[in-house]
Every structure is written in C-alpha cells, then in structure tokens.
Enzyme design. Structure first.
Site, mmCIF file in Angstrom:
data_model
loop_
_atom_site.group_PDB
_atom_site.id
_atom_site.type_symbol
_atom_site.label_atom_id
_atom_site.label_comp_id
_atom_site.label_asym_id
_atom_site.label_seq_id
_atom_site.Cartn_x
_atom_site.Cartn_y
_atom_site.Cartn_z
ATOM 1 N N SER A 154 -25.774 -8.499 -18.804
ATOM 2 C CA SER A 154 -26.583 -9.237 -17.822
ATOM 3 C C SER A 154 -27.655 -8.293 -17.304
ATOM 4 O O SER A 154 -27.518 -7.070 -17.422
ATOM 5 C CB SER A 154 -25.668 -9.658 -16.657
ATOM 6 O OG SER A 154 -26.423 -10.122 -15.563
ATOM 7 N N TYR A 167 -19.208 -8.151 -10.430
ATOM 8 C CA TYR A 167 -19.865 -8.647 -11.650
ATOM 9 C C TYR A 167 -20.766 -7.560 -12.241
ATOM 10 O O TYR A 167 -20.719 -7.266 -13.445
ATOM 11 C CB TYR A 167 -20.674 -9.888 -11.285
ATOM 12 C CG TYR A 167 -21.337 -10.586 -12.448
ATOM 13 C CD1 TYR A 167 -20.613 -11.436 -13.281
ATOM 14 C CD2 TYR A 167 -22.698 -10.414 -12.709
ATOM 15 C CE1 TYR A 167 -21.229 -12.090 -14.347
ATOM 16 C CE2 TYR A 167 -23.314 -11.060 -13.766
ATOM 17 C CZ TYR A 167 -22.581 -11.904 -14.577
ATOM 18 O OH TYR A 167 -23.185 -12.545 -15.631
HETATM 19 N N1 LIG Z 1 -26.107 -18.031 -17.092
HETATM 20 C C1 LIG Z 1 -26.592 -16.926 -16.549
HETATM 21 O O1 LIG Z 1 -27.438 -16.975 -15.644
HETATM 22 C C2 LIG Z 1 -26.167 -15.579 -17.051
HETATM 23 C C3 LIG Z 1 -26.985 -14.468 -16.771
HETATM 24 C C4 LIG Z 1 -26.614 -13.219 -17.256
HETATM 25 C C5 LIG Z 1 -25.462 -13.076 -18.010
HETATM 26 N N2 LIG Z 1 -24.675 -14.174 -18.246
HETATM 27 C C6 LIG Z 1 -23.471 -13.970 -19.066
HETATM 28 O O2 LIG Z 1 -23.589 -14.787 -20.202
HETATM 29 C C7 LIG Z 1 -22.300 -15.055 -20.732
HETATM 30 C C8 LIG Z 1 -22.162 -16.534 -21.060
HETATM 31 O O3 LIG Z 1 -22.135 -17.272 -19.847
HETATM 32 P P1 LIG Z 1 -22.813 -18.708 -19.697
HETATM 33 O O4 LIG Z 1 -24.109 -18.493 -19.035
HETATM 34 O O5 LIG Z 1 -22.786 -19.422 -20.980
HETATM 35 O O6 LIG Z 1 -21.823 -19.380 -18.629
HETATM 36 P P2 LIG Z 1 -20.613 -20.404 -18.847
HETATM 37 O O7 LIG Z 1 -19.808 -20.363 -17.600
HETATM 38 O O8 LIG Z 1 -21.137 -21.709 -19.275
HETATM 39 O O9 LIG Z 1 -19.804 -19.780 -20.088
HETATM 40 C C9 LIG Z 1 -18.806 -18.806 -19.942
HETATM 41 C C10 LIG Z 1 -17.644 -19.203 -20.840
HETATM 42 O O10 LIG Z 1 -16.623 -18.196 -20.759
HETATM 43 C C11 LIG Z 1 -15.366 -18.861 -20.733
HETATM 44 N N3 LIG Z 1 -14.344 -17.997 -20.138
HETATM 45 C C12 LIG Z 1 -14.291 -17.575 -18.852
HETATM 46 N N4 LIG Z 1 -13.174 -16.875 -18.647
HETATM 47 C C13 LIG Z 1 -12.514 -16.823 -19.827
HETATM 48 C C14 LIG Z 1 -11.281 -16.239 -20.230
HETATM 49 N N5 LIG Z 1 -10.506 -15.575 -19.358
HETATM 50 N N6 LIG Z 1 -10.907 -16.354 -21.531
HETATM 51 C C15 LIG Z 1 -11.677 -17.049 -22.416
HETATM 52 N N7 LIG Z 1 -12.842 -17.645 -22.066
HETATM 53 C C16 LIG Z 1 -13.262 -17.531 -20.786
HETATM 54 C C17 LIG Z 1 -15.633 -20.101 -19.889
HETATM 55 O O11 LIG Z 1 -14.636 -21.102 -20.047
HETATM 56 C C18 LIG Z 1 -17.001 -20.531 -20.390
HETATM 57 O O12 LIG Z 1 -16.917 -21.410 -21.493
HETATM 58 C C19 LIG Z 1 -21.310 -14.524 -19.701
HETATM 59 O O13 LIG Z 1 -20.849 -13.262 -20.112
HETATM 60 C C20 LIG Z 1 -22.155 -14.389 -18.453
HETATM 61 O O14 LIG Z 1 -21.638 -13.419 -17.563
HETATM 62 C C21 LIG Z 1 -25.002 -15.404 -17.799
#
Ligand SMILES: NC(=O)c1ccc[n+]([C@@H]2O[C@H](COP(=O)([O-])OP(=O)(O)OC[C@H]3O[C@@H](n4cnc5c(N)ncnc54)[C@H](O)[C@@H]3O)[C@@H](O)[C@H]2O)c1
Length: 278
Positions: A154, A167
């Site tokens: 991130s 985080y």
């Molecule tokens: N969306 C944003 O703004 C953003 C920004 C920077 C980084 N990220 C990172 O991007 C990645 C993807 O996130 P996203 O944006 O698609 O959000 P999201 O919440 O839609 O997807 C995250 C997924 O991880 C799964 N998950 C969570 N805990 C888990 C566990 N213990 N075991 C297995 N699966 C698990 C959730 O069920 C979900 O499907 C993450 O690592 C997040 O931290 C997101």
C-alpha cells in the site's frame, strides 16, 4: 498480451475487489487460477469481508471467460490450511508458478487509543498471512526455472498514515520481506515484487467505518459525502482508482518484460508517490 498458458497462479483475497480483477486477468491470459479467500466475516474486523456469493461470482466470471479456476476457502492465518491448500492446488493443476498475495484487512484507530486486538488481527492477516502463503508456495516456484511473486502492500507501506499504524506497520513489513526474499532467490528465475496502491475502488474503503473516518460530522455518511475527501489523497484529483489499474501493473510484473525487475516496489498511486522519497 502476456501468455500464461501452462502456468498456475494463486490469488489470495481473490473472491472480490482487486483479487477478483487479478484472477480474471490471469485466467484470460491462459493461467489456471486458484482463488483463495476466507469468505466470512472475522472477529475484530469491523466491516464485511468477502462472502461465498462473492467467490461464486468470481468463479462465474472466469468460467464465462473460458478460464480454469479452483475456489479455495481458507484463512491465511491458518498455516496448516494454507499448506494443505497449496498441496491441493499443485495436485489439481500440476504446478504453482505465480503467487499474487493480495489479501488484506484494514482497521482504524489512533495508536494511543488502540485496542491490542486490532493490532493483532491486522498483523496476523496482513503480515503473518503473507508469510504463510509465501512460505508454503515459494518452494514450488523454486523447483522450476520461472516464478513470479507479487505482494500487495500500500502507499501506507511507504509512509506514515495517522489512524492506520497497525495497517501501515504490516504494509511496510511485507516490503522488507519481499526485498530480502528477492535477493535470496535472485539467481533462480523467480522474481519477487510489491505493488503499492493508493485508494482503490473496493469494499475495503467502501464501508461505514472508513466513511465515518472521513466524515466524522455525519452519522451515516454515504459515498457521495466522502468522495471529495478521498480526492485530497490523490494528486490526480480522483477519489480512487479502479482495480484494473492494479491488475495492469501485476500483469506487467508477471510478463517477460519485467524479468529483470525484482525487489521493486511499484506505486500505482495517482501521484501520491510523488510526495515521497525517490
Ligand atoms: N482498496 C484500497 O484502497 C487499497 C489501497 C492500498 C492497498 N490495498 C490492499 O489491496 C489488497 C486487496 O484489497 P482490496 O482493495 O481488494 O479490498 P477487499 O476488502 O475487497 O479485498 C480483500 C480480500 O481479502 C480477503 N481476506 C481478508 N482476510 C482474509 C483472511 N484472513 N484469509 C483469506 N482472505 C482474507 C477478503 O475476504 C477480501 O476478499 C489488500 O492487501 C489491501 O490492503 C487496498
């Protein structure tokens, strides 16, 4: 387009959001794709995680695109379950070549008021869960002459973000992990890279906990109430970027064009990165 025929990819957190987008693109490029997700809500995570219906929808999209996919329901914190899942994937598809370690959770709290349970759940999933998947999966990549690891960190993994110390700590930590493993396996044909997104249009930001952080003056803020606030974080003046923007970077990192890139942190951040060090 990258040709991944004959390759197998594991996408964690693949039931929705960025993971779904990655899984679909990898399958469209010819890879067999294992989609691993917890598919249930978890204690101390304040917003809904992916559901079985989300997983079914990802499978449907891949089937519709004539891709090959396997759904695996598992919690990345469960080391034994992850080890079993990797064995099942290799048994089903015959190899494991790409690890897209994308799962993650977010929590919000100023450090001095933080409930240690919030710290534990974020570190267990975002850091220890990455360890579990990489530790179980990497030996299979190293058995071959080609492999790709892409870990989703991130922009909070490159700077401090008030209210997100747990985080941010987890996202900085996976960068150290990736850079070190990249050096350790540099001669093997496996590359290890990190993508650092800014705000992406997925459920991790579209939930009431996050919306209330941005609009504490409102009881039940809506997407329309917060969009302008989100824009302040992206110098390009947009509230969030589409998951496809992260998938495009991931598909570059799996391509042969990126074979000499390893240990890199690629910002896909609508200019947020320009505020930081080179
Ligand atoms: N969306 C944003 O703004 C953003 C920004 C920077 C980084 N990220 C990172 O991007 C990645 C993807 O996130 P996203 O944006 O698609 O959000 P999201 O919440 O839609 O997807 C995250 C997924 O991880 C799964 N998950 C969570 N805990 C888990 C566990 N213990 N075991 C297995 N699966 C698990 C959730 O069920 C979900 O499907 C993450 O690592 C997040 O931290 C997101």
């Amino acid at each position: 387009m990258v040709d991944l025929t004959g390759k197998t990819a594991l996408v964690t957190g693949g039931a929705r959001g960025q993971g779904r987008s990655h899984a679909l693109a990898l399958a469209q490029a010819g890879a067999s794709v294992a989609i691993l997700d917890v598919c249930e809500d978890l204690e101390n995570v304040s917003y809904p995680l992916a559901s079985q219906a989300d997983m079914d929808e990802t499978m449907r999209l891949i089937n519709e695109a004539n891709g090959k996919a396997l759904a695996v329901k598992a919690d990345v914190r469960d080391r034994e379950a992850i080890s079993d899942a990797v064995a099942r994937i290799v048994d089903t598809f015959g190899s494991l070549d790409i690890l897209a370690i994308n799962h993650g959770v977010m929590a919000i709290s100023e450090f001095r008021h933080m409930d240690p349970a919030d710290w534990d759940v974020v570190i267990d999933i975002n850091l220890n869960g990455v360890f579990n998947v990489l530790h179980a999966g990497l030996p299979h990549l190293l058995n071959q002459t080609w492999g790709r690891v892409i870990i989703t960190s991130s922009m909070a993994g490159k700077g401090g973000y008030p209210q997100f110390s747990h985080y941010s700590a987890s996202k900085w930590a996976v960068i150290g992990l990736a850079k070190t493993v990249a050096l350790e396996v540099a001669t093997t044909g496996t590359t290890v890279n990190v993508i650092c997104p800014c705000c992406v249009d997925t459920p991790i930001i579209h939930n009431s906990t996050m919306y209330r952080l941005f609009r504490p003056d409102l009881d039940s803020p809506t997407i329309g109430d917060v969009a302008e606030e989100f824009c302040r974080y992206q110098p390009q003046g947009i509230p969030w970027i589409p998951p496809q923007a992260i998938t495009d970077a991931l598909m570059f990192l799996v391509s042969d064009g990126a074979k000499h890139m390893t240990g890199e942190t690629l910002s896909v951040a609508a200019g947020q990165n320009a505020n930081g060090a080179a």
